[in-house]
Design an enzyme around this catalytic site. Structure first.
Site, mmCIF file in Angstrom:
data_model
loop_
_atom_site.group_PDB
_atom_site.id
_atom_site.type_symbol
_atom_site.label_atom_id
_atom_site.label_comp_id
_atom_site.label_asym_id
_atom_site.label_seq_id
_atom_site.Cartn_x
_atom_site.Cartn_y
_atom_site.Cartn_z
ATOM 1 C CG ASP A 113 -2.136 0.906 0.977
ATOM 2 O OD1 ASP A 113 -2.152 1.635 -0.031
ATOM 3 O OD2 ASP A 113 -3.060 0.883 1.813
ATOM 4 C CB VAL A 114 3.340 2.380 -2.185
ATOM 5 C CG1 VAL A 114 4.104 1.284 -1.438
ATOM 6 C CG2 VAL A 114 2.941 1.885 -3.580
ATOM 7 C CE LYS A 115 -4.451 4.659 -0.200
ATOM 8 N NZ LYS A 115 -4.015 3.671 0.799
ATOM 9 N NE ARG A 116 5.806 5.303 -3.286
ATOM 10 C CZ ARG A 116 5.753 5.325 -1.963
ATOM 11 N NH1 ARG A 116 4.686 5.789 -1.330
ATOM 12 N NH2 ARG A 116 6.775 4.901 -1.240
ATOM 13 C CB THR A 174 -2.468 1.163 -3.534
ATOM 14 O OG1 THR A 174 -1.456 1.633 -2.628
ATOM 15 C CG2 THR A 174 -3.163 -0.046 -2.913
#
EC number: 4.1.1.23
Lengths: 315, 315
Positions: free
Chosen positions: A110-113, A142
């Protein structure tokens, strides 16, 4: 998405454990137990706290992973908690991912890059590695959609190359997510519906043997009605559903995010699992670090089984 | 934003150098020169390439920083390029930030983070550190607005506590940014204008002595007209303007993003500066690593001065 779906089928459990440690979620005696070991490795007194937390997070995570492996198909370590500690925390993030994979778990980073094309291509190497070296040991990331298609394509290409997946934010679980995502567009759609249509399109060339593409969507458990509508709107898009438990989402809330066969989604709980020891009634400050970790593992395992059974009951 | 504005005033140069190294941007002999040194520190043959690139990126960055310090007020290292190498790359990211700060530069960490409130609070510790320890050595971060206010507030609080800043994506420089950002809303605004209004509001309590808040906006140089309109719409919001040079933006394109006093914005160039050695006509494969680095530094310095003079000419 085939590997994730098969792991869910094997465990008969569409849930994922969020590995999001914080100071409050790791028993104090576990952190304290690493004081001497860490003191030898740091360059200054100021670094002690971060270094000690980093080592404690790894030990805590291994305990959770050992306790839930075989029950859940996947874990979702949230990189923010590790980046908060600096590079020492990021090391532990990668070590945690590697350990989880060794225990047979699908690792959803879960890094939401999200960035422009050339930069997104660099981020996407989290999936493909450098030459033969795979420093992150992850199965999916993510990604944030605000930059549009050229910020997504490099992740789709990398996922295809490495037999991995990505999950794009569509409708997030937090209270103020509506400020942008729920705005009405001139064409009658809402912003998140427009993003949903983009996501379904981004995945179109990568549909696997179970009918779902490599491009999943993040849809919060706290938005039950919208999740149900999105399920119909995005027939080839697998959902990652955060917001269960501590954030308020229930098994009934997420029912509509699954397809008619009970597939199509995986539900995340973080604090509800890894912090279950705090609600066990069995913790005391006088416990040793080993005793505290044992309680952490037992409580996490019980909470994981509860969550699984609650989800099975509605599916 | 006061510290950044003062650094711009001191150098009389509203530009920032993007430290975004890639394999193609670092001369091959520089990478090769670290082969022996790195071999001793890695655990397996596969790790060699990433480890060697990481060390080479650091040496490359130091050369650039030494060459531009005193000419530019700030650098903007893009973390994606470092994360691509795994934790070894992230170490070098932090080392680069620390070195730049030691050389007196304002360090703008281009990380584009964004998440729900509790997670955003963890990311925001990149600004505040852990206890007395500041592992990242940065002055500002870039943040994604898709999650809404509760994903931003923790960064504003952390910036206020630590006398630092953040820059929220409003209108990004990439071609497909329009897919989401340019959508027409039912109320007549476009999505990016709605975000612009949110950003101006997020900063309202943090306006400094030069009239700009701690919450800046990212506005691409490739959107000249919109940037001009945003300048009027967001009177208290400082702009970070990427997309100059390699992405096509010119000094004339960015003129309208500055205020009447020639303040209010800082323009980034990455490849145009750090890759200037490739267009110098002086590079040859037969150069030693030291010679190549010298050319990298000289070319970067010349390109930085050119960019400064081009910006001064239109302001």
């Amino acid at each position: 998405m085939d590997r994730l779906i098969e792991a869910i089928n094997t465990t008969q459990n569409p849930s994922v454990v969020g590995l999001d440690p914080t100071e409050a979620l790791v028993p104090a005696q576990v952190v304290a137990s690493f004081a001497d070991e860490v003191r030898e490795s740091v360059e200054s007194e100021e670094e002690l706290q971060a270094a000690q937390l980093a080592v404690a997070y790894y030990e805590f995570n291994r305990t959770i992973i050992d306790a839930v492996a075989g029950i859940v198909p996947a874990v979702k370590p949230q990189i923010a908690m590790y980046e908060a500690l600096g590079p020492a925390g990021v090391d532990v993030y990668a070590m945690t991912c590697e350990y989880a994979r060794e225990r047979g778990l699908y690792v959803l980073a879960d890094v939401k890059r999200g960035d422009i094309g050339s930069t997104a291509a660099a981020y996407a190497r989290m999936l493909t590695g450098v030459g033969e070296h795979d420093p992150w040991s992850i199965d999916a990331v993510t990604v944030n959609p605000y930059l549009g298609t050229d910020g997504i394509t490099p992740f789709v290409d990398a996922a295809t190359e490495a037999d991995k997946d990505l999950f794009v934010l569509v409708r997030t679980s937090n209270p103020s997510s509506s400020e942008l995502q729920m705005l009405d567009l001139a064409d009658g759609k809402k912003v998140y519906e427009h993003v949903a249509d983009l996501v379904e399109g981004w995945g179109a060339e990568t549909i696997g043997k179970y009918g779902y593409s490599r491009v999943g969507a993040v849809v919060g458990a706290t938005h039950s009605e919208e999740g149900k509508a999105l399920r119909k709107r995005m027939p080839h898009t697998f959902f990652l559903v955060p917001g269960y438990g501590a954030q308020g989402g229930t098994a009934a809330d997420v029912r509509g995010m699954f397809d008619a066969d009970g597939s199509g989604a995986i539900v995340n709980s973080s604090r509800g699992i890894i912090g279950a020891w705090r609600k066990s009634g069995q913790y005391s400050e006088g416990m040793s670090a080993d005793e505290a970790l044992e309680l952490v593992g037992e409580s996490a395992r019980a909470a994981t089984i509860d969550m699984r059974d609650n989800l099975r009951a509605v599916l």
